[in-house]
Design a protein around this motif. Structure first.
Motif, mmCIF file in Angstrom:
data_model
loop_
_atom_site.group_PDB
_atom_site.id
_atom_site.type_symbol
_atom_site.label_atom_id
_atom_site.label_comp_id
_atom_site.label_asym_id
_atom_site.label_seq_id
_atom_site.Cartn_x
_atom_site.Cartn_y
_atom_site.Cartn_z
ATOM 1 N N THR A 21 0.826 -1.195 0.000
ATOM 2 C CA THR A 21 0.000 0.000 0.000
ATOM 3 C C THR A 21 0.866 1.252 0.000
ATOM 4 O OG1 THR A 21 -1.705 -1.168 1.259
ATOM 5 C CG2 THR A 21 -1.837 1.228 1.206
ATOM 6 N N SER A 22 0.604 2.163 -0.920
ATOM 7 C CA SER A 22 1.387 3.392 -0.991
ATOM 8 C C SER A 22 1.015 4.318 0.162
ATOM 9 C CB SER A 22 1.134 4.100 -2.320
ATOM 10 O OG SER A 22 -0.175 4.644 -2.351
ATOM 11 N N ASP A 23 1.920 5.266 0.449
ATOM 12 C CA ASP A 23 1.647 6.248 1.500
ATOM 13 C C ASP A 23 0.395 7.059 1.175
ATOM 14 O OD1 ASP A 23 3.864 5.435 2.912
ATOM 15 O OD2 ASP A 23 5.158 7.048 2.174
ATOM 16 N N GLU A 24 0.225 7.370 -0.104
ATOM 17 C CA GLU A 24 -0.953 8.146 -0.509
ATOM 18 C C GLU A 24 -2.246 7.385 -0.234
ATOM 19 O OE1 GLU A 24 2.578 9.748 -2.343
ATOM 20 O OE2 GLU A 24 1.773 7.714 -2.309
ATOM 21 N N GLN A 86 5.679 14.195 -2.110
ATOM 22 C CA GLN A 86 5.632 12.879 -1.498
ATOM 23 C C GLN A 86 5.106 13.018 -0.071
ATOM 24 O OE1 GLN A 86 9.376 10.838 -1.610
ATOM 25 N NE2 GLN A 86 9.562 10.954 -3.828
#
Length: 203
Positions: A21-24, A86
């Protein structure tokens, strides 16, 4: 037995999902009140955020408190992240603001930051004295002698591996200014290292 296997498989799948899972995506879930996503984001970034703050405030208890405040802010304001940088850059921007605010609150003693660093150097522990024989310890000591603005640039670029553009967003200055500060920071650091017996610093 089948239930145990199923539980283990589910747990492993959960770990894999969290890692993928991406941070976003995590922030989107946090904005919806997902505590699990908050724990995953915290585990990914809390050490980096803490170390970043510690290099600014030079107080472990205060750094721990401010790092906790950063992630509390993330929990409260995840829906305000606009995706223009980011997530790690956004986190360090929040951390920097909190660290600078804390430093301003401590300046009622009318001692500038450079003098505080020099005072701290005289109170060296035996462990720190032994460490000074290593190149990394000498490098840290030389970085600590840079001006606050130059030290901040070196910290973000070398220790946190941020690009010129990301550093600009964190500090709130144009990329051209980041490059200028970086040039003079590297020049000053090279002189300090030479004085400490190290002829050059790898790029």
């Amino acid at each position: 037995m089948q239930n145990v296997v199923a539980i283990n498989a589910a747990a492993e799948q959960g770990i894999i999902t969290a890692q993928a899972t991406s941070d976003e995506m995590l922030l989107d879930s946090i904005a919806d009140g997902d505590r699990t996503s908050m724990h995953v984001l915290y585990s990914r970034h809390n050490v980096r955020v803490y170390r970043f703050i510690l290099r600014m405030v030079r107080d472990t208890a205060l750094a721990e408190d401010l790092a906790s405040q950063v992630f509390l802010d993330v929990w409260r304001t995840a829906d305000q992240f606009e995706g223009r940088s980011q997530v790690s850059t956004w986190l360090l921007s929040i951390a920097r603001f909190k660290a600078l605010t804390a430093l301003r609150q401590r300046r009622h003693e009318d001692i500038d930051q450079e003098e505080m660093l020099e005072i701290a150097d005289h109170g060296e522990t035996p462990e720190a004295s032994l460490d000074r024989s290593s190149t990394s310890a000498i490098l840290r000591a030389c970085v600590a002698k840079l001006s606050p603005a130059h030290r901040e640039i070196i910290n973000l670029v070398y220790y946190h591996e941020k690009s010129v553009e990301e550093v600009g967003k964190i500090i709130g200055i144009p990329p051209s200014t980041v490059k200028t500060r970086m040039f003079y920071a590297r020049k000053q650091l090279a002189e300090l290292l030479k004085g400490a017996g190290i002829d050059s610093l790898a790029a």
